[in-house]
Design a protein around this motif. Structure first.
Motif, PDB file in Angstrom:
ATOM      1  N   GLY A  68     -10.796 -29.063 -69.088  1.00 27.43           N
ATOM      2  CA  GLY A  68      -9.367 -29.265 -68.867  1.00 27.43           C
ATOM      3  C   GLY A  68      -8.508 -28.094 -69.301  1.00 27.43           C
ATOM      4  O   GLY A  68      -8.754 -27.468 -70.344  1.00 27.43           O
ATOM      5  N   ARG A  87      -5.897 -36.170 -75.675  1.00 26.27           N
ATOM      6  CA  ARG A  87      -7.052 -36.843 -76.266  1.00 26.27           C
ATOM      7  C   ARG A  87      -6.511 -38.091 -76.959  1.00 26.27           C
ATOM      8  O   ARG A  87      -5.799 -38.012 -77.964  1.00 26.27           O
ATOM      9  N   LYS A 144     -12.318 -38.471 -74.302  1.00 29.09           N
ATOM     10  CA  LYS A 144     -12.440 -37.604 -73.126  1.00 29.09           C
ATOM     11  C   LYS A 144     -11.105 -36.901 -72.914  1.00 29.09           C
ATOM     12  O   LYS A 144     -10.075 -37.277 -73.488  1.00 29.09           O
ATOM     13  N   ASP A 145     -11.121 -35.861 -72.069  1.00 31.82           N
ATOM     14  CA  ASP A 145      -9.864 -35.228 -71.667  1.00 31.82           C
ATOM     15  C   ASP A 145      -9.141 -36.126 -70.679  1.00 31.82           C
ATOM     16  O   ASP A 145      -9.709 -36.537 -69.665  1.00 31.82           O
ATOM     17  N   TYR A 155      -9.145 -38.958 -65.550  1.00 31.18           N
ATOM     18  CA  TYR A 155     -10.163 -38.704 -66.573  1.00 31.18           C
ATOM     19  C   TYR A 155     -11.528 -38.907 -65.936  1.00 31.18           C
ATOM     20  O   TYR A 155     -11.648 -39.515 -64.855  1.00 31.18           O
ATOM     21  N   SER A 195      -6.138 -35.919 -68.216  1.00 34.90           N
ATOM     22  CA  SER A 195      -5.251 -34.949 -67.561  1.00 34.90           C
ATOM     23  C   SER A 195      -4.012 -35.659 -67.038  1.00 34.90           C
ATOM     24  O   SER A 195      -4.111 -36.686 -66.372  1.00 34.90           O
ATOM     25  N   THR A 248      -3.053 -31.967 -71.165  1.00 37.01           N
ATOM     26  CA  THR A 248      -4.374 -32.547 -71.383  1.00 37.01           C
ATOM     27  C   THR A 248      -4.349 -33.258 -72.727  1.00 37.01           C
ATOM     28  O   THR A 248      -4.104 -32.630 -73.764  1.00 37.01           O
ATOM     29  N   SER A 295      -8.231 -30.334 -64.580  1.00 36.41           N
ATOM     30  CA  SER A 295      -9.671 -30.240 -64.806  1.00 36.41           C
ATOM     31  C   SER A 295     -10.255 -29.300 -63.761  1.00 36.41           C
ATOM     32  O   SER A 295     -10.290 -29.627 -62.573  1.00 36.41           O
TER      33      SER A 295
END
Length: 363
Positions: free
Chosen positions: A73, A210, A187-188, A154, A190, A208, A27
């Motif tokens: 991200g 979802r 949200k992303d 996140y 990582s 990354t 990110s």
């Protein structure tokens, strides 16, 4: 006049586009400054078109904003690319949108180790919207005794955290189970899988994720098949357990029918969000099976994994079988009557003239 005025209006691109890494596993913070002449456009709205991607991606991700800073991200194993332009529209441009030139920036973390030392076959599934299971295999150049660690972050976490529930094979971490990720949905997420070994540099893997696009529900429950008065097959089931939102599920229904000695073949008959389906009866079918599976629908995710099948088999009598079932008692009754009349005829032939005829077993 409007076209001529808009051609005379120009706007400069943003300034000082910068990318910084806050240490959140991919990110990155992207920020820029307004164009130098932005104060002169009092009667116009100033916005920015911000696009980003990793090198090798076919498409740019696009954001329209008035902000001057974003955190997005990236896959840090590839170069991050960003570009921004100014958009100007309003009375000062006669309501025609004016675009500036683009400004560009890139970011690449120093890569350590050879590419073949990175973990292989990294794969994650979000089971029942309850827990994330990620697995991998050691890199081709990973030495014996390698130690792998998975780290994640996140939005909402203060810093990156490490997995505390590893899956092991012969003492080597080859997977991780992450619980309580509801705050990371939509949200992303990582991820970094890093490895360490004595005197060897290993390349980390970045991803990354979802979660809603990785969801896999359990199989549907309580599958039941019944026959209606009109001899249609009524198939009903219940949504799976877990935290999977019922409104986020779609189901595939398949039917198999035995045709004599031929092997049954599955045929898809419906993909739907309802938990009931009616199948028209097929006269030639003797034994049939129905199976149902589910996945996240396109209202809640871009993609997802199908569940395992729930299957139910049942017997369906053919029409000619029913007719035969009705005829058999009639045939047996007629046969019995014929035999009795034949026996009576035989007894009459054996009885001397002038003697009374008495019915008895065996004449």
């Amino acid at each position: 006049m409007a076209s001529s005025s808009s051609q005379q209006t120009a706007v400069a691109p943003p300034q000082d586009l910068q990318i910084t890494d806050p240490g959140l596993l991919g990110s990155l913070d992207i920020e820029w400054k307004p164009p130098p002449n932005v104060q002169t456009f009092n009667e116009c709205t100033v916005k920015y078109k911000f696009e980003y991607r990793n090198t090798g991606d076919r498409e740019w991700k696009v954001i329209f904003t008035r902000k001057l800073k974003f955190r997005v991200g990236f896959d840090l194993s590839r170069t991050a690319e960003v570009k921004v332009q100014t958009l100007l529209e309003g009375r000062c441009t006669n309501d025609v949108e004016v675009q500036s030139e683009w400004i560009y920036a890139t970011f690449q973390v120093p890569l350590q180790g050879k590419l073949e030392s990175e973990v292989q076959n990294f794969h994650c599934i979000y089971h029942d919207w309850e827990y994330l299971k990620c697995t991998w295999q050691p890199g081709l150049l990973a030495p014996r005794g390698v130690h792998y660690g998975l780290y994640y972050w996140y939005e909402g976490l203060d810093h990156a955290e490490q997995c505390d529930d590893y899956i092991q094979d012969h003492g080597i971490n080859i997977g991780c189970m992450l619980q309580n990720l509801s705050q990371a949905e939509y949200k992303d997420l990582s991820i970094c899988v890093n490895g360490s070994a004595a005197a060897t540099l290993l390349r980390p893997l970045y991803a990354t994720l979802r979660l809603h696009n990785l969801a896999k529900p359990s199989p549907p429950k309580q599958l039941m098949v019944s026959t209606s008065a009109s001899e249609e097959l009524q198939v009903v089931w219940s949504p799976p357990g877990g935290e999977t939102p019922p409104q986020c599920l779609e189901y595939e229904v398949q039917l198999a029918e035995e045709q004599g000695k031929a092997k049954a073949a599955w045929a898809s008959v419906s993909t739907q969000m309802e938990t009931a389906f009616t199948i028209a009866r097929v006269n030639q079918s003797r034994i049939s099976c129905v199976r149902v599976r589910g996945r996240t629908n396109n209202f809640c995710a871009d993609q997802g994994f199908w569940s395992e099948w729930t299957q139910e088999c049942f017997s369906v009598s053919r029409e000619e079988d029913k007719q035969l079932f009705i005829l058999i008692p009639v045939i047996l009754s007629l046969s019995s009557s014929l035999i009795i009349f034949m026996l009576i005829g035989q007894c009459k032939k054996r009885t001397p003239p002038g003697k009374a005829t008495h019915m008895s077993v065996g004449c």
